[in-house]
Write an enzyme that holds these catalytic residues in place. Structure first.
Site, mmCIF file in Angstrom:
data_model
loop_
_atom_site.group_PDB
_atom_site.id
_atom_site.type_symbol
_atom_site.label_atom_id
_atom_site.label_comp_id
_atom_site.label_asym_id
_atom_site.label_seq_id
_atom_site.Cartn_x
_atom_site.Cartn_y
_atom_site.Cartn_z
ATOM 1 N N ASN A 211 -18.581 102.589 155.906
ATOM 2 C CA ASN A 211 -19.604 102.581 156.952
ATOM 3 C C ASN A 211 -19.055 102.205 158.331
ATOM 4 O O ASN A 211 -19.761 101.626 159.154
ATOM 5 C CB ASN A 211 -20.758 101.636 156.574
ATOM 6 C CG ASN A 211 -21.342 102.018 155.232
ATOM 7 O OD1 ASN A 211 -21.493 103.217 154.957
ATOM 8 N ND2 ASN A 211 -21.631 101.045 154.382
ATOM 9 N N ARG A 212 -17.788 102.491 158.525
ATOM 10 C CA ARG A 212 -17.130 102.240 159.820
ATOM 11 C C ARG A 212 -17.057 100.755 160.170
ATOM 12 O O ARG A 212 -16.846 100.403 161.336
ATOM 13 C CB ARG A 212 -17.818 103.020 160.956
ATOM 14 C CG ARG A 212 -17.794 104.538 160.759
ATOM 15 C CD ARG A 212 -16.356 105.018 160.607
ATOM 16 N NE ARG A 212 -16.199 106.455 160.622
ATOM 17 C CZ ARG A 212 -15.794 107.189 159.565
ATOM 18 N NH1 ARG A 212 -15.571 106.619 158.389
ATOM 19 N NH2 ARG A 212 -15.600 108.477 159.690
ATOM 20 N N LEU A 213 -17.255 99.883 159.145
ATOM 21 C CA LEU A 213 -17.116 98.440 159.414
ATOM 22 C C LEU A 213 -15.702 98.017 159.005
ATOM 23 O O LEU A 213 -15.489 97.303 158.021
ATOM 24 C CB LEU A 213 -18.192 97.644 158.661
ATOM 25 C CG LEU A 213 -19.589 97.818 159.228
ATOM 26 C CD1 LEU A 213 -20.601 96.964 158.468
ATOM 27 C CD2 LEU A 213 -19.636 97.448 160.718
#
Ligand SMILES: Cc1cc2nc3c(=O)[nH]c(=O)nc-3n(C[C@H](O)[C@H](O)[C@H](O)COP(=O)(O)O)c2cc1C
Length: 234
Positions: A211-213
């Site tokens: 999730n692009r974290l």
């Protein structure tokens, strides 16, 4: 010059027909395992050694020691190119090049440099920023002696970064050198060729997450050989 299509006018993007892939929808989900502060090594070079070992053994990378070297000229205009890392230890990261090349001339005028290791198959990236200094002639000569004969001749034949008339001119220069220094004959170290050692000021380790974290942990040099570690927002 072609006219502006409706799509270009609407979106500012080039017409779809001119782009063979749907770039906007190209994305991968990155892996779940992260990089935490508790597992980090005491120094960035130690941490780099751990990740480099993984990249070189099961990273699925063609050349894990290929890195993007970015320099800037004295007016701050940047330029980048791929170069091979040839040595690293607590003293820094070493690569070899032609001292008359654009990168070398820029580093002589402005030694601030960035090295980026794009380890995409592992969803990893390491960015080293620091200061580059020429390696000593003895160190350069020791490395030059380990290069294949043909690469040694190539270092003489190429006036790197200069405009060359055509391919034939390059091949002719090489053939002349090959006749002068046949296989088995020692090739002198070109005075215009040598290493740069990049002493890191900061090193960021980036691990892609879901999730692009992503995890981003950055070491910054503090006086006396210590390092401060900070987490950056992805
Ligand atoms: C995979 C790869 C590895 C390379 N390794 C080196 C290298 O170790 N040293 C070097 O001078 N150029 C290397 N090059 C060529 C550079 O990218 C670049 O074209 C050249 O150094 C001239 O750069 P400059 O004109 O910006 O100084 C490599 C290129 C690639 C694609």
């Amino acid at each position: 010059m072609g006219g502006v299509t409706d799509r270009e006018a609407d979106t500012g993007l080039p017409a779809a027909a001119s782009v063979p892939f749907d770039l906007a929808s190209m994305r991968k989900q990155y892996r779940a395992e992260g990089l935490s502060e508790t597992e980090l090594a005491a120094t960035p070079v130690e941490q780099f050694a751990r990740w480099f070992k993984q990249a070189a053994t099961d990273g699925g990378l063609f050349e894990p020691n290929a890195m993007v070297v970015s320099t800037a000229d004295e007016r701050g205009r940047p330029s980048s190119r791929t170069v091979l890392l040839k040595h690293f230890d607590e003293q820094g990261f070493v690569f070899y090049t032609n001292y008359d090349s654009r990168k070398a001339r820029e580093l002589d005028a402005n030694p601030y440099v960035s090295l980026l290791f794009p380890w995409h198959p592992m969803a990893r990236q390491v960015v080293v920023t620091g200061v580059a200094r020429r390696t000593g002639r003895d160190e350069t000569a020791a490395y030059f002696r380990t290069r294949p004969h043909g690469s040694q001749l190539g270092a003489w034949a190429s006036v790197q970064s200069s405009v060359v008339a055509d391919r034939r001119a390059l091949d002719a220069a090489y053939a002349e050198l090959a006749a002068r220094y046949p296989e088995g004959e020692q090739v002198p170290v070109p005075p215009h060729w040598g290493g740069f050692r990049v002493v890191p000021e900061a090193v960021e380790f980036w691990q892609g997450r879901e999730n692009r974290l992503h995890d981003r942990l950055r070491y910054t040099a503090e006086g006396g050989g210590g390092w401060r570690v900070e987490r950056l927002s992805p």
